[in-house]
Design a protein around this motif. Structure first.
Motif, PDB file in Angstrom:
ATOM      1  N   VAL A 259       0.835  -1.205   0.000  1.00 48.34           N
ATOM      2  CA  VAL A 259       0.000   0.000   0.000  1.00 48.34           C
ATOM      3  C   VAL A 259       0.866   1.249   0.000  1.00 48.34           C
ATOM      4  N   TYR A 260       1.948   1.245   0.758  1.00 45.82           N
ATOM      5  CA  TYR A 260       2.852   2.402   0.787  1.00 45.82           C
ATOM      6  C   TYR A 260       3.453   2.671  -0.596  1.00 45.82           C
ATOM      7  N   LEU A 261       3.830   1.601  -1.293  1.00 44.02           N
ATOM      8  CA  LEU A 261       4.453   1.753  -2.604  1.00 44.02           C
ATOM      9  C   LEU A 261       3.468   2.182  -3.690  1.00 44.02           C
ATOM     10  N   LEU A 262       2.220   1.722  -3.584  1.00 48.67           N
ATOM     11  CA  LEU A 262       1.261   1.927  -4.669  1.00 48.67           C
ATOM     12  C   LEU A 262       0.198   2.971  -4.376  1.00 48.67           C
ATOM     13  N   CYS A 263       0.167   3.515  -3.147  1.00 49.07           N
ATOM     14  CA  CYS A 263      -0.964   4.369  -2.789  1.00 49.07           C
ATOM     15  C   CYS A 263      -1.063   5.626  -3.649  1.00 49.07           C
ATOM     16  N   GLU A 264       0.072   6.192  -4.026  1.00 44.62           N
ATOM     17  CA  GLU A 264       0.025   7.415  -4.840  1.00 44.62           C
ATOM     18  C   GLU A 264      -0.496   7.125  -6.247  1.00 44.62           C
ATOM     19  N   LEU A 265      -0.344   5.882  -6.689  1.00 42.34           N
ATOM     20  CA  LEU A 265      -0.879   5.505  -8.003  1.00 42.34           C
ATOM     21  C   LEU A 265      -2.374   5.209  -7.934  1.00 42.34           C
ATOM     22  N   LEU A 266      -2.835   4.690  -6.766  1.00 41.67           N
ATOM     23  CA  LEU A 266      -4.225   4.259  -6.639  1.00 41.67           C
ATOM     24  C   LEU A 266      -5.152   5.394  -6.224  1.00 41.67           C
ATOM     25  N   THR A 267      -4.686   6.312  -5.402  1.00 43.77           N
ATOM     26  CA  THR A 267      -5.539   7.397  -4.921  1.00 43.77           C
ATOM     27  C   THR A 267      -4.697   8.637  -4.637  1.00 43.77           C
ATOM     28  N   SER A 268      -5.358   9.782  -4.672  1.00 49.28           N
ATOM     29  CA  SER A 268      -4.665  11.040  -4.385  1.00 49.28           C
ATOM     30  C   SER A 268      -4.867  11.464  -2.931  1.00 49.28           C
ATOM     31  N   SER A 269      -5.622  10.674  -2.176  1.00 48.23           N
ATOM     32  CA  SER A 269      -5.912  11.013  -0.780  1.00 48.23           C
ATOM     33  C   SER A 269      -4.807  10.489   0.134  1.00 48.23           C
ATOM     34  N   PHE A 270      -4.023  11.410   0.675  1.00 48.28           N
ATOM     35  CA  PHE A 270      -2.957  11.027   1.590  1.00 48.28           C
ATOM     36  C   PHE A 270      -3.523  10.473   2.898  1.00 48.28           C
ATOM     37  N   ILE A 271      -4.622  11.052   3.378  1.00 48.50           N
ATOM     38  CA  ILE A 271      -5.222  10.613   4.640  1.00 48.50           C
ATOM     39  C   ILE A 271      -5.686   9.166   4.541  1.00 48.50           C
ATOM     40  N   ALA A 272      -6.327   8.812   3.436  1.00 47.67           N
ATOM     41  CA  ALA A 272      -6.810   7.439   3.260  1.00 47.67           C
ATOM     42  C   ALA A 272      -5.648   6.458   3.252  1.00 47.67           C
ATOM     43  N   CYS A 273      -4.574   6.812   2.562  1.00 46.05           N
ATOM     44  CA  CYS A 273      -3.386   5.955   2.515  1.00 46.05           C
ATOM     45  C   CYS A 273      -2.769   5.812   3.904  1.00 46.05           C
ATOM     46  N   MET A 274      -2.635   6.931   4.604  1.00 45.73           N
ATOM     47  CA  MET A 274      -2.003   6.910   5.909  1.00 45.73           C
ATOM     48  C   MET A 274      -2.802   6.046   6.893  1.00 45.73           C
ATOM     49  N   VAL A 275      -4.113   6.230   6.910  1.00 45.06           N
ATOM     50  CA  VAL A 275      -4.959   5.460   7.823  1.00 45.06           C
ATOM     51  C   VAL A 275      -4.890   3.972   7.493  1.00 45.06           C
ATOM     52  N   THR A 276      -4.927   3.638   6.208  1.00 45.55           N
ATOM     53  CA  THR A 276      -4.862   2.232   5.792  1.00 45.55           C
ATOM     54  C   THR A 276      -3.543   1.593   6.219  1.00 45.55           C
ATOM     55  N   ILE A 277      -2.440   2.293   5.994  1.00 48.76           N
ATOM     56  CA  ILE A 277      -1.121   1.753   6.343  1.00 48.76           C
ATOM     57  C   ILE A 277      -0.995   1.585   7.855  1.00 48.76           C
ATOM     58  N   ILE A 278      -1.440   2.568   8.622  1.00 47.64           N
ATOM     59  CA  ILE A 278      -1.333   2.488  10.076  1.00 47.64           C
ATOM     60  C   ILE A 278      -2.213   1.365  10.626  1.00 47.64           C
ATOM     61  N   LEU A 279      -3.398   1.180  10.048  1.00 53.40           N
ATOM     62  CA  LEU A 279      -4.258   0.069  10.468  1.00 53.40           C
ATOM     63  C   LEU A 279      -3.596  -1.279  10.187  1.00 53.40           C
ATOM     64  N   LEU A 280      -2.998  -1.409   9.007  1.00 55.41           N
ATOM     65  CA  LEU A 280      -2.308  -2.658   8.658  1.00 55.41           C
ATOM     66  C   LEU A 280      -1.119  -2.903   9.589  1.00 55.41           C
ATOM     67  N   LEU A 281      -0.359  -1.848   9.882  1.00 56.54           N
ATOM     68  CA  LEU A 281       0.784  -1.983  10.793  1.00 56.54           C
ATOM     69  C   LEU A 281       0.340  -2.351  12.208  1.00 56.54           C
ATOM     70  N   SER A 282      -0.765  -1.770  12.660  1.00 49.33           N
ATOM     71  CA  SER A 282      -1.280  -2.070  13.995  1.00 49.33           C
ATOM     72  C   SER A 282      -1.774  -3.514  14.075  1.00 49.33           C
TER      73      SER A 282
END
Length: 202
Positions: free
Chosen positions: A45-68
């Motif tokens: 998700v970290y590598l591909l998030c900028e290609l999939l969506t322009s929302s930084f908040i959505a990417c950040m929340v998704t990555i932090i949830l996965l890490l948790s």
């Protein structure tokens, strides 16, 4: 705080597990899957998030949830099932914090209850992913992607904490490591001294 190393049985079913036939090298396929799933998903998700969506908040929340989810699963489930190790922090009645590192007892038959394949999967995932997050940290720093630093640091901290905890479970406390190193250096010094005396005498 003080460190406690305890050699205890983690499950009442340990003896039952040791009696199982060794038909499959991977005895806990679900645990092995989720040991890698959350941490690899966070990296993807970290590598591909900028290609999939322009929302930084959505990417950040998704990555932090996965890490948790990865931190909780590895600390509480996969470590115990795959390699028989467990660590946690507890506070006693005096308010002092104790770090406890446990290792599963060897079965009465002397056989390991974890397979080599699971052990390799566990340690490979545990060591490789924090290294990747450290690389991401340097990459974000040098490319001036300041907004991603918080996410990357979270990855380094959560996965690094699990790595540190399980290494402590595996090798023992610092006191044990210090005594081992002191003993080794003492033996080496003694050998060199004896060898010099023998050369002098001859």
């Amino acid at each position: 705080s003080s460190d406690d190393i305890e050699d205890v049985s983690l499950f009442d079913a340990d003896d039952d597990i040791s009696r199982r036939s060794k038909k499959s090298k991977i005895r806990h396929p679900v645990a092995s899957f989720f040991h890698l799933f959350f941490r690899v998903s966070a990296i993807v998700v970290y590598l591909l998030c900028e290609l999939l969506t322009s929302s930084f908040i959505a990417c950040m929340v998704t990555i932090i949830l996965l890490l948790s989810c990865d931190f909780w699963a590895v600390k509480n489930v996969t470590g115990r099932l795959m390699v028989g190790l467990r660590w946690w922090n507890q506070v006693d009645d005096d308010g002092r914090s104790h770090w406890v590192f446990e290792a599963r007892k060897v079965s009465t038959q002397g056989r390991k209850t974890s397979s080599e394949a699971e052990s390799r999967i566990f340690w490979l995932g545990l060591i490789t992913c924090p290294v990747i997050w450290v690389i991401f940290a340097f990459s974000a720093l040098f490319s001036f992607k300041v907004k991603w630093l918080a996410v990357v640091v979270m990855g380094v901290v959560l996965q690094g904490a699990n790595l540190y905890g399980y290494i402590r479970c595996k090798v023992g406390s610092r006191k044990n490591l210090t005594s081992m190193a002191t003993s080794y250096l003492g033996k080496q010094f003694l050998r060199q001294t004896v060898a010099k005396e023998e050369q002098t005498a001859s």
